[in-house]
Write a protein that holds these residues in place. Structure first.
Motif, PDB file in Angstrom:
ATOM      1  N   THR A 101       0.839  -1.111   0.027  1.00 58.85           N
ATOM      2  CA  THR A 101       0.094  -0.138  -0.002  1.00 58.85           C
ATOM      3  C   THR A 101       0.988   1.262   0.020  1.00 58.85           C
ATOM      4  N   MET A 102       1.727   1.249   0.733  1.00 55.14           N
ATOM      5  CA  MET A 102       2.553   2.441   0.799  1.00 55.14           C
ATOM      6  C   MET A 102       3.572   2.629  -0.266  1.00 55.14           C
ATOM      7  N   LYS A 103       3.881   1.654  -1.148  1.00 54.41           N
ATOM      8  CA  LYS A 103       4.769   1.871  -2.371  1.00 54.41           C
ATOM      9  C   LYS A 103       3.759   2.440  -3.413  1.00 54.41           C
ATOM     10  N   LYS A 104       2.280   2.107  -3.590  1.00 57.52           N
ATOM     11  CA  LYS A 104       1.660   2.650  -4.297  1.00 57.52           C
ATOM     12  C   LYS A 104       1.258   4.040  -4.114  1.00 57.52           C
ATOM     13  N   ILE A 105       1.261   4.528  -2.792  1.00 53.80           N
ATOM     14  CA  ILE A 105       0.944   5.818  -2.228  1.00 53.80           C
ATOM     15  C   ILE A 105       2.102   6.628  -2.611  1.00 53.80           C
ATOM     16  N   THR A 106       3.290   6.112  -2.255  1.00 54.66           N
ATOM     17  CA  THR A 106       4.355   6.890  -2.374  1.00 54.66           C
ATOM     18  C   THR A 106       4.788   7.309  -3.989  1.00 54.66           C
ATOM     19  N   GLU A 107       4.434   6.276  -4.862  1.00 52.72           N
ATOM     20  CA  GLU A 107       4.475   6.532  -6.137  1.00 52.72           C
ATOM     21  C   GLU A 107       3.543   7.413  -6.903  1.00 52.72           C
ATOM     22  N   THR A 108       2.398   7.231  -6.380  1.00 53.56           N
ATOM     23  CA  THR A 108       1.187   8.029  -7.064  1.00 53.56           C
ATOM     24  C   THR A 108       0.409   9.154  -6.221  1.00 53.56           C
ATOM     25  N   ARG A 109       0.118   8.726  -4.946  1.00 53.92           N
ATOM     26  CA  ARG A 109      -0.863   9.813  -4.017  1.00 53.92           C
ATOM     27  C   ARG A 109       0.133  10.844  -3.613  1.00 53.92           C
ATOM     28  N   LEU A 110       1.049  10.772  -3.355  1.00 53.19           N
ATOM     29  CA  LEU A 110       1.732  11.811  -2.749  1.00 53.19           C
ATOM     30  C   LEU A 110       2.548  12.567  -3.758  1.00 53.19           C
ATOM     31  N   PRO A 111       2.933  12.201  -4.767  1.00 55.37           N
ATOM     32  CA  PRO A 111       2.997  12.811  -6.123  1.00 55.37           C
ATOM     33  C   PRO A 111       1.965  13.993  -6.586  1.00 55.37           C
ATOM     34  N   ALA A 112       0.670  13.391  -6.394  1.00 56.26           N
ATOM     35  CA  ALA A 112      -0.267  13.954  -6.844  1.00 56.26           C
ATOM     36  C   ALA A 112      -0.638  15.077  -6.047  1.00 56.26           C
ATOM     37  N   LEU A 113      -0.343  15.169  -4.532  1.00 57.34           N
ATOM     38  CA  LEU A 113      -0.429  16.025  -3.776  1.00 57.34           C
ATOM     39  C   LEU A 113       0.716  17.251  -4.026  1.00 57.34           C
ATOM     40  N   ARG A 114       1.534  16.740  -4.335  1.00 59.69           N
ATOM     41  CA  ARG A 114       2.623  17.804  -4.566  1.00 59.69           C
ATOM     42  C   ARG A 114       2.434  18.690  -5.735  1.00 59.69           C
ATOM     43  N   ASN A 115       1.761  17.705  -6.758  1.00 59.03           N
ATOM     44  CA  ASN A 115       1.417  18.608  -7.935  1.00 59.03           C
ATOM     45  C   ASN A 115       0.147  19.550  -7.677  1.00 59.03           C
ATOM     46  N   LEU A 116      -0.704  19.282  -6.560  1.00 54.55           N
ATOM     47  CA  LEU A 116      -1.686  20.101  -6.355  1.00 54.55           C
ATOM     48  C   LEU A 116      -1.095  21.788  -5.517  1.00 54.55           C
ATOM     49  N   GLY A 117       0.080  21.588  -5.162  1.00 53.86           N
ATOM     50  CA  GLY A 117       0.811  22.671  -4.560  1.00 53.86           C
ATOM     51  C   GLY A 117       1.277  22.412  -3.099  1.00 53.86           C
ATOM     52  N   ALA A 118       1.079  21.138  -2.684  1.00 56.32           N
ATOM     53  CA  ALA A 118       1.792  20.850  -1.337  1.00 56.32           C
ATOM     54  C   ALA A 118       3.068  21.125  -1.294  1.00 56.32           C
ATOM     55  N   SER A 119       3.753  21.728  -0.427  1.00 52.94           N
ATOM     56  CA  SER A 119       5.314  21.873  -0.155  1.00 52.94           C
ATOM     57  C   SER A 119       5.849  20.529   0.200  1.00 52.94           C
ATOM     58  N   ARG A 120       5.443  19.638   1.137  1.00 52.61           N
ATOM     59  CA  ARG A 120       5.943  18.559   1.701  1.00 52.61           C
ATOM     60  C   ARG A 120       5.100  17.698   2.220  1.00 52.61           C
ATOM     61  N   VAL A 121       5.257  16.305   1.928  1.00 51.23           N
ATOM     62  CA  VAL A 121       4.202  15.425   2.608  1.00 51.23           C
ATOM     63  C   VAL A 121       5.061  14.179   3.258  1.00 51.23           C
ATOM     64  N   THR A 122       4.715  13.954   4.649  1.00 51.45           N
ATOM     65  CA  THR A 122       5.352  12.963   5.044  1.00 51.45           C
ATOM     66  C   THR A 122       4.259  12.224   5.774  1.00 51.45           C
ATOM     67  N   VAL A 123       4.759  10.676   5.740  1.00 47.78           N
ATOM     68  CA  VAL A 123       3.792   9.803   6.099  1.00 47.78           C
ATOM     69  C   VAL A 123       4.536   9.019   7.276  1.00 47.78           C
ATOM     70  N   VAL A 124       3.957   8.963   8.674  1.00 47.34           N
ATOM     71  CA  VAL A 124       4.419   8.153   9.712  1.00 47.34           C
ATOM     72  C   VAL A 124       3.638   6.830   9.926  1.00 47.34           C
ATOM     73  N   ARG A 125       4.152   5.786   9.911  1.00 46.01           N
ATOM     74  CA  ARG A 125       3.381   4.660  10.488  1.00 46.01           C
ATOM     75  C   ARG A 125       3.213   4.593  11.857  1.00 46.01           C
ATOM     76  N   THR A 126       2.032   4.503  12.373  1.00 40.88           N
ATOM     77  CA  THR A 126       1.677   4.611  13.627  1.00 40.88           C
ATOM     78  C   THR A 126       1.181   3.444  14.368  1.00 40.88           C
ATOM     79  N   SER A 127       0.938   2.268  13.513  1.00 43.82           N
ATOM     80  CA  SER A 127       0.884   0.680  13.977  1.00 43.82           C
ATOM     81  C   SER A 127       0.875  -0.127  13.007  1.00 43.82           C
ATOM     82  N   GLU A 128       0.595  -1.462  13.127  1.00 41.00           N
ATOM     83  CA  GLU A 128       0.860  -2.437  12.058  1.00 41.00           C
ATOM     84  C   GLU A 128      -0.281  -1.837  10.928  1.00 41.00           C
ATOM     85  N   ARG A 129      -1.199  -1.362  10.842  1.00 40.33           N
ATOM     86  CA  ARG A 129      -2.124  -1.126  10.065  1.00 40.33           C
ATOM     87  C   ARG A 129      -2.500   0.439   9.716  1.00 40.33           C
ATOM     88  N   THR A 130      -1.863   1.235  10.511  1.00 37.69           N
ATOM     89  CA  THR A 130      -2.239   2.558  10.660  1.00 37.69           C
ATOM     90  C   THR A 130      -1.059   3.822  10.211  1.00 37.69           C
TER      91      THR A 130
END
Length: 96
Positions: A20-49
């Protein structure tokens, strides 16, 4: 002034977190950057969250991207089998 959104996410039971993170890193996070986000950080908070912290130059930039962000979130839910469990947003008032 910098504006931040913090969203929390949970993967469906049995979904591979790393895939899931591989797909999000490759597609979803760049989409946010393309919308104007300066930075996107993802923190794993548990096994599923995770928590996603997205920095924007200002609230106006974030607000202008609202419709596109909703579309990205829907794709995450339907294609990546993750669901958003919460959202906070606001202006940065201190940063060290």
């Amino acid at each position: 002034m910098t504006y931040v959104t913090i969203t929390t996410w949970e993967n469906a039971d049995g979904v591979d977190y790393d895939q899931t993170m591989k797909k999000i890193t490759e597609t979803r996070l760049p989409a946010l950057r393309n919308l104007g986000a300066s930075r996107v950080t993802v923190v794993r908070t548990s096994e599923r969250t995770s928590a996603a912290i997205t920095e924007w130059p200002d609230a106006a930039t974030r607000d202008a991207a609202e419709t596109a962000i909703a579309a990205v979130r829907n794709k995450v839910q339907s294609e990546d089998f993750s669901r958003m469990t919460g959202e906070m947003r606001g202006e940065v008032v201190a940063d060290v």
